[in-house]
Design an enzyme around this catalytic site. Sequence first.
Site, PDB file in Angstrom:
ATOM      1  CG  LEU A   1       1.670   2.868 -11.675  1.00  0.00           C
ATOM      2  CD1 LEU A   1       2.017   2.045 -12.899  1.00  0.00           C
ATOM      3  CD2 LEU A   1       2.798   3.826 -11.383  1.00  0.00           C
ATOM      4  CG  HIS A   2      -4.743   2.362 -10.099  1.00  0.00           C
ATOM      5  ND1 HIS A   2      -4.606   2.526  -8.744  1.00  0.00           N
ATOM      6  CD2 HIS A   2      -4.807   3.605 -10.612  1.00  0.00           C
ATOM      7  CE1 HIS A   2      -4.613   3.817  -8.471  1.00  0.00           C
ATOM      8  NE2 HIS A   2      -4.729   4.490  -9.586  1.00  0.00           N
ATOM      9  CB  ALA A   3      -5.387  -3.410 -11.620  1.00  0.00           C
TER      10      ALA A   3
END
Length: 90
Positions: free
Chosen positions: A14-16
């Site tokens: 759950l990044h970028a």
Amino acid sequence: MAERTATIASSSGLHARPAKLFVQKVQETGVPVTIAVPGGADLNAGSILSLMGLGATQGTVVTLKAEGDGAEAALDTLAAFLEVDHDAEA
């Protein structure tokens, strides 16, 4: 209070890009939503900084919570969103 669990499917967690898309989805629901990892505090799911701070990687199970009108439908939509690998779509 409505609650759902979801497993993060995106290869970058759950990044970028997946986090940005998820925040947009949360804001579209118009319902305040929290997100938490096991043993963690409930954080504002509509905040990119909160999501980045979760440290949720691919395979992490998160808990989404919301209350109010539309909470059940919002959580169904958001849980389904998290269970798709959005990095594969890029």
